[in-house]
Design an enzyme around this catalytic site. Structure first.
Site, PDB file in Angstrom:
ATOM      1  N   GLU A 175      12.453 -38.180 -16.494  1.00  0.00           N
ATOM      2  CA  GLU A 175      12.575 -36.742 -16.232  1.00  0.00           C
ATOM      3  C   GLU A 175      11.507 -36.248 -15.270  1.00  0.00           C
ATOM      4  OE1 GLU A 175      11.997 -34.267 -19.732  1.00  0.00           O
ATOM      5  OE2 GLU A 175      12.993 -32.559 -18.764  1.00  0.00           O
TER       6      GLU A 175
ATOM      7  N   HIS B 136      17.760 -28.861 -17.636  1.00  0.00           N
ATOM      8  CA  HIS B 136      17.772 -27.418 -17.914  1.00  0.00           C
ATOM      9  C   HIS B 136      16.928 -26.672 -16.913  1.00  0.00           C
ATOM     10  CE1 HIS B 136      13.798 -28.356 -19.750  1.00  0.00           C
ATOM     11  NE2 HIS B 136      14.404 -29.486 -20.043  1.00  0.00           N
TER      12      HIS B 136
ATOM     13  N   HIS C 206      14.059 -23.556 -21.784  1.00  0.00           N
ATOM     14  CA  HIS C 206      15.504 -23.781 -21.574  1.00  0.00           C
ATOM     15  C   HIS C 206      16.112 -22.453 -21.150  1.00  0.00           C
ATOM     16  CE1 HIS C 206      16.058 -27.959 -23.074  1.00  0.00           C
ATOM     17  NE2 HIS C 206      14.883 -27.693 -23.626  1.00  0.00           N
TER      18      HIS C 206
ATOM     19  N   GLU D 207      16.974 -34.755 -16.357  1.00  0.00           N
ATOM     20  CA  GLU D 207      16.575 -35.812 -17.293  1.00  0.00           C
ATOM     21  C   GLU D 207      17.731 -36.706 -17.713  1.00  0.00           C
ATOM     22  OE1 GLU D 207      15.161 -34.331 -21.146  1.00  0.00           O
ATOM     23  OE2 GLU D 207      15.472 -32.298 -20.424  1.00  0.00           O
TER      24      GLU D 207
ATOM     25  N   ASP E 187       7.602 -37.966 -23.500  1.00  0.00           N
ATOM     26  CA  ASP E 187       8.109 -36.728 -22.887  1.00  0.00           C
ATOM     27  C   ASP E 187       7.086 -35.623 -23.139  1.00  0.00           C
ATOM     28  OD1 ASP E 187       9.604 -34.527 -22.017  1.00  0.00           O
ATOM     29  OD2 ASP E 187      11.457 -35.229 -22.954  1.00  0.00           O
TER      30      ASP E 187
ATOM     31  N   ASP F 186       7.821 -30.310 -17.195  1.00  0.00           N
ATOM     32  CA  ASP F 186       8.498 -31.121 -18.215  1.00  0.00           C
ATOM     33  C   ASP F 186       8.788 -32.466 -17.555  1.00  0.00           C
ATOM     34  OD1 ASP F 186      10.124 -32.113 -20.219  1.00  0.00           O
ATOM     35  OD2 ASP F 186      11.580 -30.468 -20.166  1.00  0.00           O
TER      36      ASP F 186
HETATM   37 MN    MN Z   1      11.245 -33.367 -21.435  1.00  0.00          MN
HETATM   38 MN    MN Z   2      13.483 -31.354 -20.490  1.00  0.00          MN
END
Ligand code: MN
Ligand code: MN
Length: 311
Positions: free
Chosen positions: A296, A170, A178, A203, A86, A97
């Protein structure tokens, strides 16, 4: 709505993250040290001219998220591990992300695992991938976030597995990983609607377990919370450095060892965490110790659909 230069930065941050992710995946195999994978990812993001959105997470098997190597990490990837990678890049404060799960290849895979287990583990990987695709196909301006969660849940249930219900996607904003809206991994009934120009990370996590994660001891990822006075000069020095260099995005204690002695740093990190001047993220594991997959992407919401920045 996003300005053109904001959009460009989001697209660039997404492209860098997906490019690094695709190259890093090739390092996921039996014997690779986790710290080498993490340092490759972070180094390549920096080489591309971007910043790092958050310390590269490498979470293995029942460990679900928020693990990054501490300095001197001796953990290695083993054949058959479910490795969740990640990562994210930052361009002008606009962030990406993205995550993927890989079953670590190795010569002795068939010796270590029976066919049924290998099928199950592949199914776990496929479930979060299908769920992400299903979720993305629901996204357009006006979609209710509960409906995105429903798409995730339905796709994972179709694999006879469960989503992790206490982890979410998010919204993202400038220098903010976030940003307030959570994208559920099940139908939570929310009728909050996404709007054109919003940027969100979706995700899904899939598991054969009950689908709940809990904290485990240790913390290697932190966020700056607030300035506070400290009795110990060293604590103040470390907090000042954090505020100057990592005020907005999460950081790793490993990064700070370039500037501070490791033992004194660890003591200060403990004091700053205890006083809530910094927030310690504990690694998370599935409550029943079942293995977990994650996939994600970062997307930009549009009138009739969305653009995936991390494809
Ligand atoms: Mn992530
Ligand atoms: Mn994330």
């Amino acid at each position: 709505m996003l300005e053109v230069d904001e959009l460009d930065s989001y697209i660039k941050a997404g492209k860098i993250a997906s490019d690094v992710r695709n190259r890093a995946v090739k390092l996921i195999k039996n014997g690779t040290a986790i710290i080498d994978l993490v340092e490759f990812v972070e180094g390549e993001i920096l080489k591309s001219g971007a910043g790092i959105s958050f310390p590269c997470n490498v979470s293995i098997n029942e460990i679900t998220a928020h693990y990054t190597s501490p300095l001197g990490d001796e953990n290695k990837i083993v054949t058959g591990d479910l490795v969740k990678l990640d990562l994210g890049a930052e361009v002008n404060g606009y962030i990406s992300d993205t995550a993927i799960t890989v079953m670590a290849p190795g010569d002795n895979l068939e010796e270590l695992y029976d066919e049924e287990t290998l099928e199950l583990n592949q199914n776990i990987i496929d479930a979060s991938a299908d769920a992400l695709e299903a979720a993305i196909s629901t996204v357009r301006a006006g979609v209710e976030i509960g409906q995105i969660g429903k798409a995730v849940e339905d796709a994972i249930h179709a694999h006879k597995l469960n989503p992790i219900t206490n982890l979410t996607g998010h919204s993202l904003q400038h220098w903010n990983l976030h940003a307030g809206i959570s994208i559920p991994n099940y139908d939570n009934g929310s009728n909050v609607k996404l709007e054109e120009g919003q940027v969100v990370a979706i995700e899904p996590f899939a598991t054969k377990g009950i689908g709940i994660v809990e904290d485990i001891p240790g913390s290697y990822i932190f966020s700056f919370m607030k300035n506070k006075p400290f009795r110990m000069k060293h604590d103040e020095k470390v907090l000042k450095y954090i505020k100057e260099n990592h005020q907005y995005l999460p950081f790793s204690s490993r990064w700070l060892t370039k500037n501070f002695n490791e033992n004194r740093l660890n003591a200060s990190i403990r004091n700053l965490s205890r006083a809530m001047a910094i927030y310690p993220y504990h690694p998370l594991k599935e409550k029943t110790n079942s293995w977990v997959s994650q996939k994600e992407h970062t997307i930009i919401v549009e009138e009739d659909g969305c653009t995936v920045t991390t494809l």
